[in-house]
Write a protein that holds these residues in place. Structure first.
Motif, PDB file in Angstrom:
ATOM      1  N   GLN A 159       0.885  -0.960   0.023  1.00  0.00           N
ATOM      2  CA  GLN A 159       0.124  -0.459  -0.237  1.00  0.00           C
ATOM      3  C   GLN A 159       0.543   1.083  -0.087  1.00  0.00           C
ATOM      4  O   GLN A 159       0.330   2.152  -0.755  1.00  0.00           O
ATOM      5  N   ASN A 179      -8.670   8.108  -2.055  1.00  0.00           N
ATOM      6  CA  ASN A 179      -7.441   6.988  -1.224  1.00  0.00           C
ATOM      7  C   ASN A 179      -8.423   7.658   0.438  1.00  0.00           C
ATOM      8  O   ASN A 179      -7.611   7.509   0.993  1.00  0.00           O
ATOM      9  N   TYR A 182      -7.699   4.708   3.336  1.00  0.00           N
ATOM     10  CA  TYR A 182      -6.415   4.048   3.111  1.00  0.00           C
ATOM     11  C   TYR A 182      -5.300   4.912   4.055  1.00  0.00           C
ATOM     12  O   TYR A 182      -5.046   5.589   4.816  1.00  0.00           O
TER      13      TYR A 182
END
Length: 264
Positions: A159, A179, A182
């Protein structure tokens, strides 16, 4: 004579099944009680941690002295502290006893019914087999934890690499919008920092240099594990330290050694 042997074998087999069933029920009851009491004790500890300071303040005063001087209350407190620890060991011991007794009887019953040779000749051999089975179970559990740990680190590094790649193409604002999950979870922190800290903490725990190879680590682990093994070291905190040593050794595996070399 063969008929009598078969009848005796079937009777013995039925007795073995009965003993096995009774022990299974008893073990389940004890295990349930241990879990309930353990959860109650954990809940009380969590209560103190979240807002039970007032309770501790009360117990530190005259009222607390009166309460704690009550033998019944002291007995209850000791029960909730000690029983989960001893109960867990007692459950393990019951499983051990159940295995060696029932396997011994089942073997004898099969011999009488079908003429199948005993698996082992004595109780001691059944005990040895159970211990080997437990060691193998623990080894598989350690392997499972190791696999999960490695997958977690691989995913975090993957990631991070993806973030770095995307960040080179988009602005920080665009990347955050695309994102958000995340970003909320990891706050764009490079996992290498946490990995490096954990690796070095594990090395410190085993008293090995950060550039130690797998042979140095293995030698240090054996020395430390022997020093803090619960069967050999009865001091307070030895069991907890032994678990930490095992966790450190699991973390300092070949893959993580190579990953650490690539980070520094």
């Amino acid at each position: 004579m063969n008929i009598l042997k078969k009848i005796a074998g079937k009777v013995l087999y039925a007795i073995s099944k009965l003993i096995s069933g009774i022990l299974d029920v008893f073990i389940k009851i004890v295990e349930t009680i241990v879990n309930i009491i353990g959860n109650v004790a954990k809940g009380f500890i969590a209560f103190i941690g979240m807002g039970g300071c007032l309770l501790l303040l009360m117990l530190s005063g005259p009222l607390g002295l009166v309460i704690l001087m009550n033998p019944l209350i002291l007995l209850i407190i000791l029960f909730f502290v000690i029983f989960p620890l001893l109960g867990t060991k007692f459950v393990s011991y019951l499983k051990y006893v159940k295995y060696i007794i029932t396997e011994f009887l089942f073997d004898r019953a099969r011999y009488l019914i079908d003429g199948i040779s005993y698996q082992f000749e004595s109780f001691q051999e059944y005990k040895d087999k159970y211990k080997k089975m437990e060691e193998e179970r623990k080894r598989r559990e350690e392997q499972r934890r190791w696999n999960e740990q490695q997958r977690e680190w691989e995913e975090r590094f993957r990631q991070w690499a993806e973030y770095q790649r995307q960040n080179s193409r988009y602005s920080d604002y665009q990347w955050q919008n695309q994102n958000t999950n995340y970003g909320n979870q990891h706050s764009y922190v490079n996992p290498a920092i946490e990995f490096k800290n954990k690796y070095e903490e594990s090395c410190d725990l085993l008293d090995v240099p950060y550039d130690a190879d797998k042979y140095q680590i293995k030698l240090a682990y054996r020395k430390k594990a022997k020093e803090y093994h619960p069967d050999l070291n009865k001091s307070e905190g030895a069991t907890e330290m032994f678990q930490k040593i095992n966790n450190a050794y699991e973390f300092l595996n070949d893959s993580n050694i190579e990953r650490y070399k690539g980070i520094i």
